[in-house]
Design a protein around this motif. Structure first.
Motif, PDB file in Angstrom:
ATOM      1  N   GLU A  45       0.714  -1.223  -0.076  1.00  0.00           N
ATOM      2  CA  GLU A  45      -0.053   0.110  -0.039  1.00  0.00           C
ATOM      3  C   GLU A  45       0.964   1.094   0.102  1.00  0.00           C
ATOM      4  N   VAL A  46       1.899   1.318   0.904  1.00  0.00           N
ATOM      5  CA  VAL A  46       2.793   2.438   0.924  1.00  0.00           C
ATOM      6  C   VAL A  46       3.394   2.737  -0.620  1.00  0.00           C
ATOM      7  N   ALA A  47       4.116   1.414  -1.259  1.00  0.00           N
ATOM      8  CA  ALA A  47       4.407   1.491  -2.528  1.00  0.00           C
ATOM      9  C   ALA A  47       3.664   1.974  -3.533  1.00  0.00           C
ATOM     10  N   ARG A  48       2.344   1.800  -3.365  1.00  0.00           N
ATOM     11  CA  ARG A  48       1.360   2.339  -4.275  1.00  0.00           C
ATOM     12  C   ARG A  48       1.380   3.823  -4.324  1.00  0.00           C
ATOM     13  N   GLU A  49       1.562   4.359  -3.169  1.00  0.00           N
ATOM     14  CA  GLU A  49       1.670   5.879  -3.197  1.00  0.00           C
ATOM     15  C   GLU A  49       2.458   6.545  -4.062  1.00  0.00           C
ATOM     16  N   LEU A  50       3.713   5.731  -4.574  1.00  0.00           N
ATOM     17  CA  LEU A  50       4.771   6.319  -5.413  1.00  0.00           C
ATOM     18  C   LEU A  50       4.396   5.552  -6.854  1.00  0.00           C
ATOM     19  N   PHE A  51       5.213   6.264  -7.811  1.00  0.00           N
ATOM     20  CA  PHE A  51       5.333   6.011  -9.099  1.00  0.00           C
ATOM     21  C   PHE A  51       6.002   4.712  -9.525  1.00  0.00           C
ATOM     22  N   TRP A  52       5.403   3.889 -10.057  1.00  0.00           N
ATOM     23  CA  TRP A  52       5.742   2.650 -10.841  1.00  0.00           C
ATOM     24  C   TRP A  52       5.790   2.313 -12.398  1.00  0.00           C
ATOM     25  N   TYR A  53       6.640   2.275 -13.105  1.00  0.00           N
ATOM     26  CA  TYR A  53       6.487   1.862 -14.602  1.00  0.00           C
ATOM     27  C   TYR A  53       5.672   0.365 -14.411  1.00  0.00           C
ATOM     28  N   LYS A  54       6.156  -0.435 -13.601  1.00  0.00           N
ATOM     29  CA  LYS A  54       5.338  -1.700 -13.531  1.00  0.00           C
ATOM     30  C   LYS A  54       5.276  -1.901 -12.112  1.00  0.00           C
ATOM     31  N   PRO A  55       3.876  -2.384 -11.732  1.00  0.00           N
ATOM     32  CA  PRO A  55       3.875  -2.524 -10.125  1.00  0.00           C
ATOM     33  C   PRO A  55       4.577  -3.767  -9.892  1.00  0.00           C
ATOM     34  N   PRO A  56       5.022  -3.936  -8.544  1.00  0.00           N
ATOM     35  CA  PRO A  56       5.553  -4.952  -8.072  1.00  0.00           C
ATOM     36  C   PRO A  56       4.844  -6.049  -8.041  1.00  0.00           C
ATOM     37  N   GLU A  57       5.320  -7.510  -8.164  1.00  0.00           N
ATOM     38  CA  GLU A  57       4.478  -8.798  -8.215  1.00  0.00           C
ATOM     39  C   GLU A  57       4.597  -9.350  -6.935  1.00  0.00           C
ATOM     40  N   LYS A  58       5.752  -9.674  -6.542  1.00  0.00           N
ATOM     41  CA  LYS A  58       6.104 -10.137  -5.210  1.00  0.00           C
ATOM     42  C   LYS A  58       6.709  -9.129  -4.065  1.00  0.00           C
ATOM     43  N   ILE A  59       5.907  -8.902  -3.232  1.00  0.00           N
ATOM     44  CA  ILE A  59       6.416  -7.667  -2.269  1.00  0.00           C
ATOM     45  C   ILE A  59       7.728  -8.177  -1.323  1.00  0.00           C
ATOM     46  N   LEU A  60       7.691  -9.475  -0.787  1.00  0.00           N
ATOM     47  CA  LEU A  60       8.760  -9.844  -0.068  1.00  0.00           C
ATOM     48  C   LEU A  60       9.192 -11.321  -0.220  1.00  0.00           C
ATOM     49  N   ASP A  61      10.479 -11.536  -0.593  1.00  0.00           N
ATOM     50  CA  ASP A  61      10.968 -12.890  -0.066  1.00  0.00           C
ATOM     51  C   ASP A  61      12.335 -12.676   0.444  1.00  0.00           C
ATOM     52  N   TYR A  62      12.521 -13.888   1.513  1.00  0.00           N
ATOM     53  CA  TYR A  62      13.718 -13.514   2.395  1.00  0.00           C
ATOM     54  C   TYR A  62      14.074 -14.845   3.139  1.00  0.00           C
ATOM     55  N   ASN A  63      15.334 -14.897   3.555  1.00  0.00           N
ATOM     56  CA  ASN A  63      15.684 -15.852   4.580  1.00  0.00           C
ATOM     57  C   ASN A  63      16.743 -15.279   5.259  1.00  0.00           C
ATOM     58  N   PHE A  64      16.563 -15.267   6.616  1.00  0.00           N
ATOM     59  CA  PHE A  64      17.526 -14.685   7.732  1.00  0.00           C
ATOM     60  C   PHE A  64      18.268 -15.786   8.313  1.00  0.00           C
ATOM     61  N   ASP A  65      18.169 -17.071   8.033  1.00  0.00           N
ATOM     62  CA  ASP A  65      18.285 -18.100   9.035  1.00  0.00           C
ATOM     63  C   ASP A  65      19.674 -18.684   8.235  1.00  0.00           C
ATOM     64  N   THR A  66      21.013 -18.267   8.847  1.00  0.00           N
ATOM     65  CA  THR A  66      22.173 -18.819   8.124  1.00  0.00           C
ATOM     66  C   THR A  66      22.016 -20.620   8.016  1.00  0.00           C
ATOM     67  N   GLY A  67      21.331 -21.134   8.881  1.00  0.00           N
ATOM     68  CA  GLY A  67      21.195 -22.678   8.663  1.00  0.00           C
ATOM     69  C   GLY A  67      20.045 -23.221   7.560  1.00  0.00           C
ATOM     70  N   ALA A  68      19.549 -22.145   7.082  1.00  0.00           N
ATOM     71  CA  ALA A  68      18.629 -22.749   6.143  1.00  0.00           C
ATOM     72  C   ALA A  68      19.037 -22.172   4.743  1.00  0.00           C
ATOM     73  N   GLY A  69      20.062 -21.978   4.315  1.00  0.00           N
ATOM     74  CA  GLY A  69      20.421 -21.532   2.973  1.00  0.00           C
ATOM     75  C   GLY A  69      20.923 -20.159   3.026  1.00  0.00           C
ATOM     76  N   GLU A  70      21.211 -19.460   1.732  1.00  0.00           N
ATOM     77  CA  GLU A  70      21.626 -18.233   1.492  1.00  0.00           C
ATOM     78  C   GLU A  70      20.871 -16.950   2.353  1.00  0.00           C
ATOM     79  N   VAL A  71      21.524 -16.320   2.818  1.00  0.00           N
ATOM     80  CA  VAL A  71      20.810 -15.169   3.522  1.00  0.00           C
ATOM     81  C   VAL A  71      20.539 -13.962   2.784  1.00  0.00           C
TER      82      VAL A  71
END
Ligand code: ATP
Ligand code: MG
Length: 662
Positions: A45-71
């Motif tokens: 919703e915050v991102a939509r207040e700004l201008f995008w040529y093409k809107p985002p498809e996936k907002i977040l993808d992550y891993n913070f756990d060093t034991g579960a692959g690349e951080v």
């Protein structure tokens, strides 16, 4: 708008809250809850207040756990945008077009310049075309070695416009520090200046740049801003003048924005180097833009008429996020001042506030302490009634300095936002929202929406508790449990260092390196770096606590504490004290100060050694470099480490000789 003080808390005036973006604690809680329950919904919703040529498809993808692959963490994937477009072009179809984007005031009073958004657009487009002419392409790095002149934001935005990655190097750095940053980023273009002006003196930046460039064969083009009429060294074929480049007949007034992927890097910026070798943080297009946009709007409570002044240097992250990107993406007016607070007189900031009717001042505790040291008469001379809000950043603010700022600058009427964050975090993470939270001096209060802090147990007493939340009022290690859009993605060229510095201590969490406690009401109190904690006979004493106690004493302007080896206690407390103007060092005063700390904190914190010091070693961003004081206290002056970001290397000599005399 007076503030109500009750139970040690300072409540915003209802008329302030009524106008604020976030108006009450309840409203904050509701937003905060939503930001945790549905982070993707919240940030998209915050991102939509700004201008995008093409809107985002996936907002977040992550891993913070060093034991579960690349951080890693990625935000707004699939989205395409341009930060420069959002900072300038987005406003051109609105009334903001004719608003001042930047009001620049030079240190010499006669020098000033106003750039409306429309005017800024022209300058940025032209400079973007200059960069293109020099062969700069999307993804290339450009180093900017410039002081606080309006050309610096123009150059940054020009880079962003064409997708080049800027690396701003603080204008007070040595040739060595500049060379290492230019080399590491493999920049081919450097933008610099003939001389910078500071405290009435000239600094030969072009000579420093030339010395650095002797080690940087990749740099083919040096664009030089002329600030003075004096000659500067010149290399024909490589060096050209900013004005000549900008006025060349083939430079057009328009330059299309590159459509950048959300995760494309926007800039590289090195941390202050307080604790070790500076780390080149990589910040990206989409996440950084969205995060600085929202934090600036809510924390500084931007209003349509706001004239906002952040007096950090653009060479540090505070200047990137809260002089340039955050304010401009919001379409607000950012005041840019070339000089320093004490020159030509210690009322320079207040004179500027009166003259321009500035509404928000955002500065560092070190500046507040320096101004406080000069006495209350200086701010008293000026009409500061335009001020609505004050802010601080960079170090824990001692309650004494907070109160001085509140009384003498805010005149008991302005909320103070004590903002905690880091180069790595991209934007402010812990801070009051000024219309909502009652504040407590010395506390950065509550997390910004989307931020989940945890004061983690370091597990010293009980290893099984390591990482678990500390109980109220107990100091532990500040971590953040989840990603947020502004967090850096990597350390340039060294992803392993990024992972090991921030993610290896507490699995699954971002480790900030700072000590913190949360009081019974949930207020966060930052306690300085965890490696600055002193272990006295098994009791952990925070340097910030000792320093705050010392600064409470009427004679003390500034203090720094460090651990020193001690036969009985393991570690003892060594303090360095700078006195206020009008006070002289003496044995009697030493004794008084020791007693004072004992009274404020207890016998455990009473200093073992106290040295009066005319000045303390600081980074160029004004932070006390305690690691250097620690080495002096430990008698290891030949192991000072990287001192390239030190403001004034002479200070060390004075401290060492002062110690020997003791
Ligand atoms: P390096 O990481 O190279 O040692 P640095 O940490 O000084 O340098 P910055 O990113 O500029 O570089 O500073 C961030 C640090 O500043 C925080 O980790 C914290 O220690 C301190 N800090 C910033 N704001 C506050 C605040 N409001 N209260 C307490 N400490 C703060
Ligand atoms: Mg740091």
């Amino acid at each position: 708008m007076p503030i109500t003080e009750k139970d040690g808390k300072f409540y915003p005036d209802p008329s302030f809250s009524a106008r604020a973006h976030v108006k009450s604690v309840e409203e904050y809680r509701e937003i905060y809850r939503r930001s945790l329950e549905d982070p993707e919904g919240f940030w998209s919703e915050v991102a939509r207040e700004l201008f995008w040529y093409k809107p985002p498809e996936k907002i977040l993808d992550y891993n913070f756990d060093t034991g579960a692959g690349e951080v890693f963490h990625r935000w707004f994937d699939g989205g395409r945008t341009n930060v420069c477009y959002n900072a300038i072009d987005r406003h051109l179809g609105t009334a903001t077009r004719n608003r001042a984007a930047i009001i620049w005031q030079g240190e010499p009073d006669g020098d000033s310049k106003v750039l409306t958004y429309q005017m800024l657009h022209r300058e940025v487009c032209r400079f973007a075309n200059v960069l293109k002419k020099k062969g700069v392409r999307r993804g290339d790095r450009v180093s900017l070695f410039l002081p606080m002149i309006w050309h610096l934001p123009v150059a940054m935005l020009a880079c962003a416009r064409i997708g080049a990655i800027h690396s701003v190097v603080f204008g007070g750095f040595s040739a060595e520090a500049l060379a290492s940053r230019v080399k590491e980023t493999e920049s081919r273009v450097l933008v610099t200046i003939d001389h910078s002006i500071r405290n009435g003196r000239r600094f030969e930046l072009k000579s420093i740049a030339d010395e650095a460039l002797a080690q940087c064969p990749l740099v083919r083009h040096v664009i030089v801003v002329k600030r003075t009429k004096d000659p500067c060294p010149w290399t024909n074929g490589r060096d050209t003048l900013w004005d000549d480049e900008m006025n060349a007949p083939d430079i057009g007034n328009d330059c299309p924005c590159e459509e950048m992927e959300a995760e494309d890097p926007l800039f590289i910026l090195y941390t202050s180097g307080s604790t070790g070798k500076p780390k080149g943080q990589v910040h990206t297009t989409g996440g950084y833009m969205v995060y600085t946009y929202l934090t600036t709007k809510w924390i500084f409570d931007l209003q349509p008429e706001t004239l906002y002044w952040c007096n950090a240097d653009i060479g540090w992250v505070t200047g990137h996020s809260y002089i340039v990107y955050g304010p401009l993406v919001n379409g607000t007016t950012s005041f840019l001042y070339e000089g320093t607070p004490l020159y030509p007189r210690p009322d320079r900031p207040w004179e500027l506030v009166e003259r321009y009717r500035i509404n928000v001042v955002y500065t560092a505790p070190t500046a507040i302490r320096a101004l406080m040291r000069q006495g209350d008469d200086w701010p008293a001379k000026w009409d500061l009634s335009s001020l609505r809000l004050l802010g601080t950043v960079g170090e824990p603010i001692n309650p004494e300095a907070w109160m001085w700022y509140y009384r003498n600058v805010g005149r008991l009427s302005c909320p103070i936002v004590d903002t905690w964050w880091q180069t790595e975090t991209g934007g402010i993470c812990i801070s009051p929202l000024p219309g909502a939270w009652p504040t407590k001096p010395g506390s950065a209060t509550f997390p910004f929406p989307g931020i989940v802090p945890r004061v983690a147990d370091p597990g010293i007493d009980d290893p099984a508790r390591r990482g678990l939340p500390m109980p109220a009022n107990a100091t532990g290690h500040l971590c953040i449990e989840r990603p947020w859009p502004g967090l850096s993605r990597t350390i340039f060229g060294d992803h392993d260092r990024w992972v090991s510095t921030y993610f290896s201590q507490y699995p699954g969490m971002y480790f900030t390196g700072d000590g913190c406690f949360v009081d019974g009401e949930g207020y966060h109190f930052l306690q300085g770096r965890v490696d600055d904690v002193i272990n006295v006979s098994g009791h952990r004493v925070s340097t910030a606590e000792v320093e705050s106690a010392l600064v409470l004493h009427e004679a003390v302007a500034e203090a720094a504490a460090a651990g020193m080896p001690h036969d009985l206690k393991g570690q003892g407390i060594y303090v360095f004290v700078t006195l206020k103007i009008g006070y002289e060092p003496s044995e009697a005063l030493k004794k008084q100060l020791s007693d004072h700390v004992r009274k404020e904190i207890g016998a455990i914190a009473s200093p073992d050694k106290l040295q009066f010091a005319p000045g303390l070693p600081k980074t160029s961003s004004g932070k006390i470099m305690r690691r250097i004081l620690r080495k002096i206290a430990e008698n290891k002056v030949d192991e000072l480490g990287d001192v390239s970001t030190l403001e004034d290397a002479e200070v060390i000599k004075t401290l060492v000789s002062g110690k020997e005399k003791m």
